[in-house]
Design an enzyme around this catalytic site. Structure first.
Site, PDB file in Angstrom:
ATOM      1  CG  ASN A  31      -3.292   1.531 -12.151  1.00 47.11           C
ATOM      2  OD1 ASN A  31      -2.769   1.400 -11.052  1.00 47.11           O
ATOM      3  ND2 ASN A  31      -3.264   0.578 -13.070  1.00 47.11           N
TER       4      ASN A  31
ATOM      5  NE  ARG B 214      -1.105   4.998 -14.229  1.00 45.46           N
ATOM      6  CZ  ARG B 214      -1.109   3.719 -14.645  1.00 45.46           C
ATOM      7  NH1 ARG B 214      -1.652   3.422 -15.819  1.00 45.46           N
ATOM      8  NH2 ARG B 214      -0.594   2.773 -13.900  1.00 45.46           N
TER       9      ARG B 214
ATOM     10  CG  ASN C 144       2.147 -11.454 -12.445  1.00 42.58           C
ATOM     11  OD1 ASN C 144       1.647 -12.089 -11.524  1.00 42.58           O
ATOM     12  ND2 ASN C 144       3.110 -10.555 -12.264  1.00 42.58           N
TER      13      ASN C 144
ATOM     14  N   GLY D 243       1.969  -8.269 -17.735  1.00 44.67           N
ATOM     15  CA  GLY D 243       3.019  -9.279 -17.783  1.00 44.67           C
ATOM     16  C   GLY D 243       2.426 -10.626 -18.142  1.00 44.67           C
TER      17      GLY D 243
ATOM     18  N   GLY E 127      10.329  -0.316  -5.886  1.00 38.18           N
ATOM     19  CA  GLY E 127      10.017  -1.637  -6.413  1.00 38.18           C
ATOM     20  C   GLY E 127       9.247  -2.504  -5.447  1.00 38.18           C
TER      21      GLY E 127
ATOM     22  CB  ALA F  82      -0.912  -0.016   1.232  1.00 40.98           C
TER      23      ALA F  82
END
Length: 498
Positions: free
Chosen positions: A246, A30, A188, A158, A95, A24
């Site tokens: 998003n 966006r 994925n 992905g 990441g 989170a």
């Protein structure tokens, strides 16, 4: 009510993971909002709230949430929803791999078993699907199990690359995929079950030496394969459970799908919804049986509608209890209680603190606030009742108001049982009206009215004859009055020729 089954099948023993990590930390730029993305709501609950509920349903030994963007605001919200959740701060290394690594560093060093990783912006994910992931992972002895979905259009996702025997070989991002790999439709979700040791060891080897400068969680799959571990997948046919939001377009799409599922669950439990296209219900709303919802109805928060009640058309109720057999028409209500077999509306505004008793009525164009209305009492139309208490079986006439505010403080009006008030009565609080009392039309009640008394304070009526002809000569009204005078005999009403 939940939009989907958010608990494992009771007939199948729950497999408890060692930990669930909810990511989170993202900024969600966006969304173009001052509010963190995961705090945006669908169905009355924030996206991260949905994610926490699904994760907590697994009954993990530890539930951790990794935060960074708007850290204090997000952490406070998570702890309000789930006080037992462990808050973990992600550092400046970007990441998903680093986010999970930070969580592992906060967990016990000797943690063993299954670690589930999920996200705070996947609101339709259910505990049942997560349990399927954990069960498959555990029973098959996998090193890593990834939750996947098959999409008609997989662009941007992905891809899951499998070997000839169906084992998951790895994940290839869309931008790095070959033409052949881009034909793969299995994608994925980013949701995984890991063996804790495999995950911990692999994250130590992953670097940020890539174009994005990030530590990728997907790299764990390749390292697990290289180490001889089995990497497998659980494929869901319900793509909505792995969809994230998003931006606001995706948020609206997820909200519409969530509402569809809430409505379907309600209808299958015995609620009649005449027009699902115009009906919106939060996942926190509950129902009795044989409830009817008419078009244009919105139910929010902790609203409960009891059996045989009818709500709508065109109602918006938030944290309102609707009693058994009650009818609510074209009403906006907040933090209120409507008793059994009571009626409300149309065009009624119930403000917080309204309590309407059994078989009571609040009618057309009425506003109420912080008022207790006894059994069988009626406030029929065109009035305001605030900071008041009304007994049983009283009839409050048209246009009555409680003048509860004196410019400094608010005061209460107390009206007894079996009271009858005339039209346009004004109660200047603080004031009390005894049981069985009456008021005349237009009365202004400034002092207490004893039980059984009639309250009057209007001067005797005076008719000034000829006033229109004298003061409005030549108007259509004067002409009508002249015509009437010439065709009628004088009345016996009291006159004043002055």
């Amino acid at each position: 009510m939940s939009p989907q089954d958010n608990s494992p099948d009771n007939a199948v023993p729950v497999i408890q993971p060692a930990a669930v990590i909810v990511l989170a930390a993202g900024a969600g730029t966006r969304m173009k909002s001052q509010k963190p993305k995961i705090l945006h709501e669908i169905g009355g609950i924030s996206m991260v709230g949905h994610a926490l509920a699904a994760a907590r349903g697994l009954e993990p030994k530890v539930l951790a949430a990794v935060v960074r963007h708007e850290r204090d605001r997000v952490a406070a919200h998570i702890q309000e929803l789930d006080p037992d959740a462990l808050i973990v701060d992600q550092d400046e290394i970007p990441g998903t791999g680093r986010a999970v690594e930070a969580a592992l560093e906060a967990l016990p060093a000797d943690l063993e078993g299954t670690v589930v990783v999920t996200y705070g912006d996947v609101p339709l994910l259910t505990t049942a699907l997560l349990q399927e992931l954990v069960r498959t992972h555990t029973e098959d002895g996998n090193a890593v199990t990834v939750l996947t979905a098959v999409l008609d259009d997989a662009a941007g996702y992905g891809r899951i690359v499998r070997t000839s025997d169906g084992t998951v070989q790895g994940i290839v991002e869309h931008k790095d995929a070959s033409d052949a790999q881009r034909e793969i439709r299995e994608i994925n979700s980013g949701i995984y079950a890991f063996d804790a040791k495999v995950l911990r060891d692999a994250l130590k080897e992953i670097t940020t030496d890539n174009a994005q400068g990030e530590k990728y969680l997907t790299d764990v799959l390749g390292l697990a394969n290289d180490g001889g571990g089995r990497v497998a997948a659980v494929v869901t046919t319900d793509r909505w459970q792995v969809e994230g939001a998003n931006d606001r377009v995706q948020l609206a799409q997820l909200g519409a799908e969530h509402n569809k599922r809430v409505l379907e669950a309600a209808m299958r439990s015995g609620v009649s919804i005449v027009d699902p296209a115009t009906t919106w219900i939060d996942s926190t709303v509950t129902f009795g049986t044989d409830v009817t919802l008419l078009p244009g109805t919105q139910l929010h928060g902790s609203t409960h509608v009891a059996s045989d009640a009818v709500v709508g058309p065109d109602c918006t109720l938030t944290n309102v209890t609707v009693g058994e057999g009650a009818k609510v028409i074209r009403t906006h209500g907040l933090d209120s209680q409507i008793g059994p077999k009571a009626t409300v509306g149309p065009f009624t505004y119930l403000r917080p603190g309204t309590q309407l008793g059994e078989k009571g009525k609040i009618g057309a164009f009425y506003e109420t606030k912080n008022v207790i209305i006894g059994k069988g009492s009626k406030l029929s139309h065109l009035g305001y009742a605030g900071d008041a208490e009304i007994g049983e079986n009283s009839n409050i006439g048209c246009g009555n108001i409680t003048a509860n505010y004196d410019g400094v403080a608010k005061h209460r009006t107390i009206i007894g049982s079996e009271v009858r008030t005339g039209s346009n009565t004004v109660f200047v609080a603080p004031v009390q009206v005894g049981d069985g009392a009456y008021s005349g039309a237009g009365a202004v009640i400034r002092k207490d009215v004893p039980a059984g008394a009639l309250a009057l304070n209007v001067a005797a009526q005076r008719n000034i004859e000829g006033w229109v002809q004298q003061n409005r000569a030549g108007t259509s009204a004067a002409k009508a009055a002249d015509a009437a005078a010439s065709s009628q005999t004088p009345t016996n009403a009291e006159s004043d020729h002055s």
